[in-house]
Design a protein around this motif. Structure first.
Motif, PDB file in Angstrom:
ATOM      1  N   SER A   1     -12.686  -1.372   7.854  1.00 28.81           N
ATOM      2  CA  SER A   1     -12.200  -0.310   8.733  1.00 28.81           C
ATOM      3  C   SER A   1     -11.499  -0.965   9.914  1.00 28.81           C
ATOM      4  O   SER A   1     -12.132  -1.710  10.665  1.00 28.81           O
ATOM      5  N   CYS A   2     -10.232  -0.681  10.055  1.00 29.65           N
ATOM      6  CA  CYS A   2      -9.502  -1.218  11.216  1.00 29.65           C
ATOM      7  C   CYS A   2      -9.916  -0.479  12.475  1.00 29.65           C
ATOM      8  O   CYS A   2      -9.707  -0.964  13.586  1.00 29.65           O
TER       9      CYS A   2
ATOM     10  N   SER B   1       0.856  -1.195   0.000  1.00 34.58           N
ATOM     11  CA  SER B   1       0.000   0.000   0.000  1.00 34.58           C
ATOM     12  C   SER B   1       0.882   1.230   0.000  1.00 34.58           C
ATOM     13  O   SER B   1       2.097   1.131   0.150  1.00 34.58           O
ATOM     14  N   SER B   2       0.267   2.390  -0.112  1.00 32.46           N
ATOM     15  CA  SER B   2       0.967   3.655   0.130  1.00 32.46           C
ATOM     16  C   SER B   2       1.356   3.714   1.601  1.00 32.46           C
ATOM     17  O   SER B   2       0.749   3.018   2.421  1.00 32.46           O
TER      18      SER B   2
ATOM     19  N   GLY C   1       5.967   0.975   2.311  1.00 32.36           N
ATOM     20  CA  GLY C   1       4.838   1.774   1.823  1.00 32.36           C
ATOM     21  C   GLY C   1       5.178   2.470   0.513  1.00 32.36           C
ATOM     22  O   GLY C   1       6.036   3.360   0.489  1.00 32.36           O
TER      23      GLY C   1
ATOM     24  N   ASN D   1      -9.556   0.371   2.889  1.00 35.09           N
ATOM     25  CA  ASN D   1      -9.520   0.600   4.346  1.00 35.09           C
ATOM     26  C   ASN D   1      -9.973   2.020   4.700  1.00 35.09           C
ATOM     27  O   ASN D   1     -10.041   2.894   3.851  1.00 35.09           O
ATOM     28  N   LYS D   2     -10.242   2.200   5.979  1.00 30.76           N
ATOM     29  CA  LYS D   2     -10.668   3.493   6.551  1.00 30.76           C
ATOM     30  C   LYS D   2     -12.033   3.921   6.002  1.00 30.76           C
ATOM     31  O   LYS D   2     -12.266   5.104   5.741  1.00 30.76           O
TER      32      LYS D   2
ATOM     33  N   GLU E   1       4.874  -7.416   5.220  1.00 31.42           N
ATOM     34  CA  GLU E   1       4.441  -6.024   5.023  1.00 31.42           C
ATOM     35  C   GLU E   1       5.515  -5.297   4.243  1.00 31.42           C
ATOM     36  O   GLU E   1       6.611  -5.033   4.753  1.00 31.42           O
TER      37      GLU E   1
ATOM     38  N   LEU F   1     -13.989   6.761   7.511  1.00 31.72           N
ATOM     39  CA  LEU F   1     -13.740   8.174   7.175  1.00 31.72           C
ATOM     40  C   LEU F   1     -14.540   8.648   5.957  1.00 31.72           C
ATOM     41  O   LEU F   1     -14.442   9.815   5.570  1.00 31.72           O
TER      42      LEU F   1
END
Ligand SMILES: Nc1nc2c(ncn2[C@@H]2O[C@H](COP(=O)(O)OP(=O)(O)OP(=O)(O)O)[C@@H](O)[C@H]2O)c(=O)[nH]1
Ligand SMILES: [Mg+2]
Length: 220
Positions: free
Chosen positions: A195-196, A36-37, A119, A163-164, A116, A167
């Motif tokens: 959403s974490c 991901s970014s 980024g 994700n998120k 992981e 928001l």
């Protein structure tokens, strides 16, 4: 000449990645490259995943960052075996780094290994690590133009987590537009909204991991 050098680098990387994959297969470890970014929520998702998989699936994590052991420390607090790789100036992990990292794990004790990646929405797409599948996180504050601007990454990932989503009321992010871009670029991609922060979609994510592991186990 420069192109030739790059090709050689990728060729060496590919053969090391193939060795990593053979090792994963022989040890029956399903390896997932998470990309991901910066800041999309990879480490947070792995922390939440650890809580959900505790006592169910034994997994380890390799963390890739330019500097610090901050992410590995976060994962270690979840009692998950973890190793931090610092790439210095490197904007992605490579197969050689993964090969070295694997010496620090007891693969006989693991069913899944999450890697992981650093980024970055560009460079990690180019380097095979020996993983079985690639998962991409896109977070809503990044904007809804990312799939069409970074098609290489979106094409390579079997599963895309948005994700998120908590928001969404606060950021300009047209979910239908993003899903249409993903469909155009990679029609087979599996998309899960998560959403974490609130936990939305995390059950689906855990189901996905369990299903992938089951399919992988059948192949052996
Ligand atoms: N609102 C909200 N914030 C989130 C969510 N997931 C993660 N965050 C926050 O996003 C920030 C970055 O999360 P990280 O998990 O560190 O992101 P990362 O992708 O691991 O970042 P790098 O390792 O630096 O690439 C943190 O402040 C998290 O608390 C979410 O679902 N909703
Ligand atoms: Mg992280």
């Amino acid at each position: 000449m420069e192109v030739k050098v790059l090709q050689n680098v990728l060729k060496v990387n590919d053969s090391l990645a193939a060795r990593n994959r053979e090792l994963f297969n022989s040890k029956k470890v399903f390896a997932i490259d998470m990309m991901s970014s910066p800041g999309a929520g990879k480490t947070t998702l792995l922390e939440e995943t650890a809580k959900k998989l505790a006592g169910k699936i034994r997994f380890g994590v390799i963390e890739g960052d330019l500097a610090t052991a901050a992410d590995a420390e976060r994962i270690a607090r979840q009692d998950v075996p973890v190793l931090q790789i610092n790439t210095g100036k490197g904007c992605h992990l490579d197969a050689n780094q993964i090969q070295s990292a694997l010496e620090h794990f007891n693969l006989d004790q693991l069913e899944v290994l999450f890697i992981e990646n650093v980024g970055n929405l560009v460079c990690p797409a180019e380097f095979d690590l020996g993983q079985h599948t690639k998962v991409l996180l896109l977070s809503t504050p990044e904007g809804d133009d990312k799939p069409e601007k970074y098609p290489v990454m979106f094409r390579q990932c079997s599963t895309i987590l948005i994700n998120k989503v908590d928001l969404l009321p606060y950021v300009p992010f047209d979910m239908a537009k993003v899903k249409k871009q993903i469909k155009d670029i990679h029609p087979q991609a599996h998309v899960i909204e998560i959403s974490c922060r609130t936990g939305d979609g995390l059950e689906q994510w855990v189901d996905w991991i369990e299903n992938q592991l089951e399919e992988f186990s059948k192949q052996k």
